[in-house]
Design an enzyme around this catalytic site. Structure first.
Site, mmCIF file in Angstrom:
data_model
loop_
_atom_site.group_PDB
_atom_site.id
_atom_site.type_symbol
_atom_site.label_atom_id
_atom_site.label_comp_id
_atom_site.label_asym_id
_atom_site.label_seq_id
_atom_site.Cartn_x
_atom_site.Cartn_y
_atom_site.Cartn_z
ATOM 1 N N CYS A 133 9.338 16.908 -7.122
ATOM 2 C CA CYS A 133 8.595 17.291 -5.929
ATOM 3 C C CYS A 133 9.313 18.476 -5.261
ATOM 4 O O CYS A 133 10.364 18.918 -5.728
ATOM 5 C CB CYS A 133 8.512 16.109 -4.957
ATOM 6 N N CYS A 181 13.014 17.598 -4.236
ATOM 7 C CA CYS A 181 13.931 17.497 -5.370
ATOM 8 C C CYS A 181 14.119 18.848 -6.064
ATOM 9 O O CYS A 181 15.225 19.179 -6.493
ATOM 10 C CB CYS A 181 13.440 16.440 -6.346
ATOM 11 N N GLU A 195 15.992 11.935 -8.605
ATOM 12 C CA GLU A 195 16.778 13.162 -8.740
ATOM 13 C C GLU A 195 17.897 13.246 -7.705
ATOM 14 O O GLU A 195 19.036 13.611 -8.029
ATOM 15 C CB GLU A 195 15.881 14.407 -8.598
#
Length: 171
Positions: free
Chosen positions: A83, A86, A55
């Site tokens: 996560c 990101c 990302e």
């Protein structure tokens, strides 16, 4: 094939690039105006960099392409739920939407562990679509980790065998 599936297939193609580098197979694309403007895949081990998630790599490229850190009007297609790092970057980039293949019950921050993309107090919320080509994305990840566990097991057995042979040679 829907438009979402078409772009998720492109994200899967990126994930396969990560897999070829023996990285966790996570990939994404960023779309603006019906065109892919950036691609990214996981390169943490290759780059020896915590920040080298799919990302973040794609966000960096999209910002460069658009000449702005704001990615308003853009949609990210990603094979695994982002996560916390990101997800925070997605909010900060002002991206409109994230389309997710597979959810991540151990570290996902788009609804699994937390949902940082739709926090009431933040000045921007990211629309979430979940489960696009979920089985394909999920299988790719589970196969990778299964192979990794098998490889570690083989290496452990080989080391044990070599230690035994060395011990036998000392007699």
């Amino acid at each position: 094939m829907t438009e979402q599936e078409k772009y998720m297939k492109e994200a899967i193609r990126q994930a396969k690039k990560a897999r070829a580098l023996e990285e966790v197979p996570i990939g994404c694309v960023i779309v603006s105006g019906g065109k892919i403007i950036a691609r990214g895949y996981n390169r943490r081990n290759t780059d020896k960099n915590t920040l080298s998630h799919a990302e973040l790599n794609a966000i960096r490229k999209a910002s460069k392409k658009l000449g702005d850190w704001r990615l308003e009007g853009c949609t990210m297609y990603v094979t695994l739920e982002p996560c916390q790092m990101c997800a925070g970057a997605l909010v900060q980039s002002r991206i409109d939407e994230v389309v997710i293949g597979s959810m991540n019950p151990k570290a996902g921050c788009a609804g699994s562990v937390l949902n940082l993309l739709e926090v009431e107090g933040f000045n921007h919320k990211v629309k979430i679509t979940r489960g696009v080509l979920e089985e394909e994305c999920s299988t790719m990840l589970s196969d990778f980790f299964k192979e990794l566990r098998e490889k570690k097991k083989r290496l452990k057995m080989l080391a044990k065998q070599q230690a035994q042979e060395a011990a036998d040679g000392d007699r």
